[in-house]
Enzyme design. Structure first.
Site, PDB file in Angstrom:
ATOM      1  N   ASN A  25      23.610  -1.221   2.445  1.00  0.00           N
ATOM      2  CA  ASN A  25      23.738   0.200   2.135  1.00  0.00           C
ATOM      3  C   ASN A  25      23.100   1.040   3.251  1.00  0.00           C
ATOM      4  O   ASN A  25      22.964   0.584   4.368  1.00  0.00           O
ATOM      5  CB  ASN A  25      23.155   0.522   0.753  1.00  0.00           C
ATOM      6  CG  ASN A  25      24.022   1.492  -0.021  1.00  0.00           C
ATOM      7  OD1 ASN A  25      24.352   2.564   0.458  1.00  0.00           O
ATOM      8  ND2 ASN A  25      24.407   1.095  -1.229  1.00  0.00           N
ATOM      9  N   ARG A  26      22.706   2.257   2.911  1.00  0.00           N
ATOM     10  CA  ARG A  26      22.301   3.202   3.940  1.00  0.00           C
ATOM     11  C   ARG A  26      20.786   3.308   4.110  1.00  0.00           C
ATOM     12  O   ARG A  26      20.043   3.264   3.140  1.00  0.00           O
ATOM     13  CB  ARG A  26      22.875   4.592   3.622  1.00  0.00           C
ATOM     14  CG  ARG A  26      24.388   4.640   3.774  1.00  0.00           C
ATOM     15  CD  ARG A  26      25.012   5.874   3.149  1.00  0.00           C
ATOM     16  NE  ARG A  26      26.466   5.881   3.382  1.00  0.00           N
ATOM     17  CZ  ARG A  26      27.339   5.215   2.629  1.00  0.00           C
ATOM     18  NH1 ARG A  26      26.914   4.509   1.581  1.00  0.00           N
ATOM     19  NH2 ARG A  26      28.626   5.260   2.911  1.00  0.00           N
ATOM     20  N   HIS A  73      24.674  -0.963   6.263  1.00  0.00           N
ATOM     21  CA  HIS A  73      24.959  -2.399   6.135  1.00  0.00           C
ATOM     22  C   HIS A  73      24.456  -3.226   7.314  1.00  0.00           C
ATOM     23  O   HIS A  73      25.146  -4.126   7.801  1.00  0.00           O
ATOM     24  CB  HIS A  73      26.452  -2.619   5.935  1.00  0.00           C
ATOM     25  CG  HIS A  73      26.961  -2.167   4.604  1.00  0.00           C
ATOM     26  ND1 HIS A  73      26.164  -2.060   3.488  1.00  0.00           N
ATOM     27  CD2 HIS A  73      28.213  -1.816   4.202  1.00  0.00           C
ATOM     28  CE1 HIS A  73      26.890  -1.660   2.465  1.00  0.00           C
ATOM     29  NE2 HIS A  73      28.129  -1.492   2.862  1.00  0.00           N
ATOM     30  N   HIS A 117      29.977  -8.300  -0.505  1.00  0.00           N
ATOM     31  CA  HIS A 117      30.848  -7.131  -0.384  1.00  0.00           C
ATOM     32  C   HIS A 117      32.334  -7.468  -0.538  1.00  0.00           C
ATOM     33  O   HIS A 117      33.180  -6.904   0.158  1.00  0.00           O
ATOM     34  CB  HIS A 117      30.605  -6.459   0.970  1.00  0.00           C
ATOM     35  CG  HIS A 117      30.868  -4.983   0.983  1.00  0.00           C
ATOM     36  ND1 HIS A 117      32.125  -4.438   0.802  1.00  0.00           N
ATOM     37  CD2 HIS A 117      30.030  -3.928   1.148  1.00  0.00           C
ATOM     38  CE1 HIS A 117      32.045  -3.117   0.883  1.00  0.00           C
ATOM     39  NE2 HIS A 117      30.778  -2.782   1.097  1.00  0.00           N
ATOM     40  N   SER A 118      32.693  -8.351  -1.457  1.00  0.00           N
ATOM     41  CA  SER A 118      34.122  -8.583  -1.703  1.00  0.00           C
ATOM     42  C   SER A 118      34.772  -7.356  -2.322  1.00  0.00           C
ATOM     43  O   SER A 118      34.161  -6.645  -3.132  1.00  0.00           O
ATOM     44  CB  SER A 118      34.327  -9.777  -2.641  1.00  0.00           C
ATOM     45  OG  SER A 118      34.336 -10.991  -1.918  1.00  0.00           O
ATOM     46  N   TYR A 119      36.025  -7.123  -1.917  1.00  0.00           N
ATOM     47  CA  TYR A 119      36.872  -6.094  -2.520  1.00  0.00           C
ATOM     48  C   TYR A 119      37.762  -6.794  -3.539  1.00  0.00           C
ATOM     49  O   TYR A 119      38.656  -7.559  -3.166  1.00  0.00           O
ATOM     50  CB  TYR A 119      37.740  -5.434  -1.459  1.00  0.00           C
ATOM     51  CG  TYR A 119      37.057  -4.429  -0.564  1.00  0.00           C
ATOM     52  CD1 TYR A 119      37.428  -3.085  -0.592  1.00  0.00           C
ATOM     53  CD2 TYR A 119      36.062  -4.814   0.327  1.00  0.00           C
ATOM     54  CE1 TYR A 119      36.835  -2.160   0.241  1.00  0.00           C
ATOM     55  CE2 TYR A 119      35.461  -3.899   1.168  1.00  0.00           C
ATOM     56  CZ  TYR A 119      35.846  -2.566   1.119  1.00  0.00           C
ATOM     57  OH  TYR A 119      35.250  -1.647   1.951  1.00  0.00           O
ATOM     58  N   GLN A 135      25.889  -1.271  -6.713  1.00  0.00           N
ATOM     59  CA  GLN A 135      26.734  -0.283  -6.051  1.00  0.00           C
ATOM     60  C   GLN A 135      28.180  -0.497  -6.490  1.00  0.00           C
ATOM     61  O   GLN A 135      28.728  -1.589  -6.333  1.00  0.00           O
ATOM     62  CB  GLN A 135      26.627  -0.417  -4.532  1.00  0.00           C
ATOM     63  CG  GLN A 135      27.342   0.678  -3.759  1.00  0.00           C
ATOM     64  CD  GLN A 135      26.549   1.967  -3.651  1.00  0.00           C
ATOM     65  OE1 GLN A 135      25.352   1.997  -3.933  1.00  0.00           O
ATOM     66  NE2 GLN A 135      27.196   3.048  -3.221  1.00  0.00           N
ATOM     67  N   GLU A 144      28.433  -4.478  -5.894  1.00  0.00           N
ATOM     68  CA  GLU A 144      27.457  -5.028  -4.963  1.00  0.00           C
ATOM     69  C   GLU A 144      26.047  -4.975  -5.563  1.00  0.00           C
ATOM     70  O   GLU A 144      25.388  -3.936  -5.505  1.00  0.00           O
ATOM     71  CB  GLU A 144      27.485  -4.228  -3.662  1.00  0.00           C
ATOM     72  CG  GLU A 144      28.875  -4.025  -3.069  1.00  0.00           C
ATOM     73  CD  GLU A 144      28.927  -2.848  -2.129  1.00  0.00           C
ATOM     74  OE1 GLU A 144      28.080  -2.773  -1.215  1.00  0.00           O
ATOM     75  OE2 GLU A 144      29.790  -1.968  -2.324  1.00  0.00           O
TER      76      GLU A 144
END
Length: 374
Positions: free
Chosen positions: A105-106, A131, A205-207, A311, A339
């Protein structure tokens, strides 16, 4: 009698073949070449396979490229976005299937302070670091080791993130183990140690698209997240440091809700969910925190984690320019990400749970993606 025994052995009838079948593992792991990096290093693709599930993971980025699971009719379908070959990943992509670190993340303003020292990171997301920076864990070559135990199959990926890599202090030794279980679960175990104080926040981070990676948007798929609060952010998605209730907002997903039901109420570009949910939990035990159901395929995904945050992202930046497996065009809202992690910008937010790992301590977390159909 002797000729009968000999005949049974030759024809494959009798006890010997059944003993072999009993000895054969129900879940297997194998490996195959998957191309070469520009520097000449070979990339390996590992396949975890059970009678009802197939998962493929490569050592570049410790990244899931395929995940096949059955629908309500028993038909296997690939439910994660990605590419057919290594070249697709090397051209650049929005973290499809990747292991994310050193900090997911940020990190606000790509800067943090630790022990009185200021650390400057790569600003790869506007003025912020995202990331892990320009070359996070999703863009490095891990070392994979296969194993089978207790009826399960695993691949353990290890990587040494050296002191100063992407601006972070300390030599960080990381291990990420993917395990396919007989319960149609993909379990991910993370372990890390360091020789200096350093922030660590790892995630996957899978979509996902439970109808299949090439099936269009996920707006009809229903989601539940066990969270009464979230961490509101500014226009650049960096948290303000406060917690806010989800009740009476489009972010209230405490009961099963079609993803598209309230997504239009989320203002700002590019529109959609990209929020960190504060999970209901009082300890670090593995617990179910979310569920997604696809009404068409009948597939169900449950997420279990030891982490305090989740997330939820709905592929808002997918714009149809990315062509994936089989030539599939990935458009806006074609997938969702779940996530499990610590909150964004935790290193700069003293009221958030700490992500600082100290020498002599071990970072440990587990995430489980459990699949079924109804």
């Amino acid at each position: 009698m002797r000729w009968m025994i000999a005949l049974l052995m030759l024809t494959g009838i009798g006890m010997l073949p059944s003993m072999h079948a009993a000895d054969a593992p129900a879940i297997t792991v194998s490996q195959a070449p998957f191309g070469k990096l520009p520097d000449g290093h070979e990339v390996t693709l590992y396949t975890l396979k059970s009678p009802t599930m197939v998962v493929k993971i490569m050592d570049y980025g410790a990244l899931v490229t395929e995940l096949h699971t059955p629908d309500s009719k028993g038909k296997l379908g690939d439910v994660v976005l990605g590419f057919d070959n290594l070249e697709g990943y090397l051209k650049g992509h929005p973290y499809f299937g990747a292991t994310i670190g050193r900090v997911a993340n940020r990190v606000g303003n790509a800067t943090f302070q630790l022990n009185g020292k200021t650390y400057k990171l790569a600003a790869n997301n506007g003025k912020h670091s995202l990331h892990g920076g320009e070359k996070g864990f999703d863009k490095v070559l891990w070392k994979g080791t296969m194993s089978q135990a207790n009826g399960n199959a695993s691949v353990k990926f290890t990587y040494l993130s050296k002191d100063g890599e992407e601006g972070y202090p300390g030599n960080l030794q990381v291990a990420v183990t993917y395990t396919l279980t007989a319960k149609n679960e993909l379990q991910i175990d993370y372990v890390a140690t360091t020789d200096q104080d350093t922030p660590v926040n790892l995630t996957h981070h899978s979509y996902f698209n439970l109808a299949g990676h090439a099936s269009g948007n996920v707006l009809k798929q229903a989601i539940r997240i066990d969270a009464d609060q979230y961490t509101p952010g500014d226009e650049t998605l960096v948290p303000t440091g406060k917690l806010a209730p989800v009740k009476e907002t489009p972010l209230d997903l405490t009961s099963a809700t079609p993803i598209g039901k309230n997504i239009g109420q989320l203002t700002g570009e590019p529109g959609g969910y990209d929020h960190n949910y504060v999970l209901r939990r009082t300890d670090k035990k593995l617990a179910e925190v979310a569920e997604v159901t696809d009404p068409e395929s009948g597939r169900v995904l449950k997420v279990l984690t030891t982490e305090p945050g989740l997330q939820f992202y709905t592929g808002n930046f997918l714009d149809g320019t990315v062509k994936g497996k089989g030539g599939a065009v990935y458009a806006k809202h074609q997938a969702f990400c779940l996530e499990p992690q610590h909150y964004p910008d935790s290193i700069n937010q003293p009221t958030f749970p700490s992500i600082v790992l100290k020498p002599g301590k071990t970072y440990e977390q587990t995430t489980v993606y459990a699949f079924s159909a109804k």
